[in-house]
Design an enzyme around this catalytic site. Structure first.
Site, short mmCIF file in Angstrom:
data_model
loop_
_atom_site.label_atom_id
_atom_site.label_comp_id
_atom_site.label_asym_id
_atom_site.label_seq_id
_atom_site.Cartn_x
_atom_site.Cartn_y
_atom_site.Cartn_z
N ASN A 229 -2.67 -0.37 13.15
CA ASN A 229 -2.07 0.95 13.32
C ASN A 229 -2.59 1.67 14.57
OD1 ASN A 229 -0.20 2.80 12.06
ND2 ASN A 229 -1.94 4.13 11.60
N HIS B 119 2.05 11.58 2.76
CA HIS B 119 3.14 10.60 2.65
C HIS B 119 3.70 10.49 1.23
CE1 HIS B 119 1.91 9.48 6.64
NE2 HIS B 119 0.78 8.94 6.24
N LYS C 218 -9.35 7.32 10.07
CA LYS C 218 -9.36 5.87 10.22
C LYS C 218 -9.23 5.41 11.67
CE LYS C 218 -4.53 5.43 8.61
NZ LYS C 218 -4.38 6.84 8.20
#
Length: 432
Positions: free
Chosen positions: A147, A193, A124
């Site tokens: 981010n 995660h 990403k």
């Protein structure tokens, strides 16, 4: 910075005062909000209060009374599944949000613009930076945030017609409830995660929220190379021409794109092309942007060539799924890996083991990875990054590639993956 008059005279708690938290405090104070802020790091707390001596009150959000607050603005790094602020906010009926949601609240006050949101487990950052680069190549004002780059509230507002290109982690999506992207991009979903979610399904559902927030007439770009992403795409089939699916294994001529090598970057490029086409960016600008894109630091970044050996910094590869594309992109690799493991296997990397001549393991996972690789690849436990570089340099021959692609987090030996990559770059530069 980006602010909203809607925040004036409202009360907010801000938890986590690093990059996005500090920018959030600054924007809220500038808008006339009453701000209560907290961070576990006392040094960080002091820095914020010294910068805003009259606009911020330090108060621990885990114990304070949140009744009457407009919102608790939480850093993406705060584990809401374990932190007591979540229960306290729910008990007080106060929404828990992130800086992206505040950006949404400010959008109506900004000049007319469009937003591209990009998420996915891997790729990403590269795809976000590539879309931003292509948009700027086309002469359209653009901001890179979320981010990657500056926190979104720290950006200067764009003029009319501008495009905000925002990288969105699953943590940021969890704190966002009304972001209607003009173009939403999902690259892939692989396990990551999972300590923050109720299994893989919970993690995938977090990614899917990007499209749930989106108007049906806006464009969705989805890589369908994994089952979870393909399932999300099937659920959006009613969007017809507004749904753009990126299939795996598409053969492309990447020879004109020096910073977009390897099959994973072919997928990143296809997603960026589809997003830019949805934005009506001219094809000539898309081609020019692909050719001139310089890539990202710490992501398959060639940092030097010495004695015919290329040294590549892929420190941003913090799990095996993100390391696998780098292994596939080069031949005759001397692979440096290890650190703080996110998984006890390297199965995602196995298809490219034939590209690896030797491996050198470091950090907490060094012994584990040595044992995993020993039957397949000549592997040495080096322990530290400087020792691994020395070993690889001594063994490599002209035409080989020394690749730092750790497949691990960095926090056992480094501040973050950037610190690890900078250390590698310094070791390579010292060879000259």
């Amino acid at each position: 910075m980006i602010t909203s008059p809607a925040w004036r005279d409202r009360r907010y708690a801000v938890l986590g005062l690093a990059r996005s938290g500090a920018a959030t405090v600054e924007a809220l104070v500038a808008a006339g909000a009453e701000v209560f802020a907290w961070d576990a790091d006392e040094t960080v707390r002091k820095a914020v209060i010294e910068y805003h001596p009259h606009g911020v009150t330090l108060a621990d959000t885990a114990t304070m009374d949140l009744t009457g607050f407009a919102g608790v603005v939480v850093s993406p790094g705060v584990p809401l599944n374990r932190h007591p602020v979540a229960a306290r906010a729910r008990a007080a009926g106060v929404p828990i949000i992130g800086d992206i949601e505040l950006f949404v609240e400010a959008r109506s006050e900004l000049p007319p613009h469009r937003v591209v949101g990009i998420t996915g487990t891997n790729g990403k950052s590269t795809t976000t930076a590539l879309i931003h680069h292509i948009v700027e190549t086309a002469g359209v004002p653009s901001r890179l945030g979320g981010n990657i780059g500056l926190p979104i509230l720290g950006e200067e507002p764009l003029p009319e017609g501008g495009i905000y290109v925002i990288e969105l982690s699953s943590y940021q999506l969890d704190l966002t409830f009304s972001l209607d992207c003009d173009v939403a991009v999902l690259l892939n979903i692989t396990p990551d995660h999972l300590d923050r979610y109720d299994g893989f399904e919970g993690y995938a559902a977090s990614k899917a929220r990007l499209f749930a927030m989106q108007s049906p007439g806006h464009d969705a770009v989805i890589g369908i190379g994994d089952d979870a992403s393909a399932k999300i795409a099937r659920g959006l089939s009613a969007r017809a021409e507004h749904l753009h699916k990126i299939a795996p294994g598409v053969c492309m001529d990447q020879s004109r794109w020096p910073s977009l090598q390897g099959p994973h970057n072919a997928q990143n490029a296809l997603a960026a092309i589809a997003a830019c086409q949805a934005l009506s960016i001219p094809e000539a600008a898309i081609d020019a942007g692909l050719e001139s894109f310089a890539g990202l630091p710490h992501r398959m970044e060639r940092v030097g060539v010495f004695n015919g050996v290329a040294y590549v910094n892929d420190s941003k590869a913090t799990n095996p799924d993100s390391t696998a594309p780098a292994l596939a992109a080069f031949d005759r690799i001397h692979w440096i890996l290890g650190g703080q493991a996110k998984t006890d296997n390297l199965d995602a990397c196995r298809p490219a083991f034939g590209h690896v001549r030797a491996a050198y393991t470091i950090g907490e996972a060094g012994m584990l990875f040595r044992d995993l690789l020993a039957d397949t690849i000549p592997t040495t436990y080096a322990g530290t990054l400087p020792d691994a570089v020395d070993l690889a340099r001594a063994a490599a021959e002209p035409g080989d590639t020394v690749l730092l692609s750790p497949a691990c987090a960095s926090f056992d030996q480094f501040r973050d993956y950037e610190d690890r990559g900078d250390t590698f770059r310094g070791l390579v530069e010292a060879m000259s």
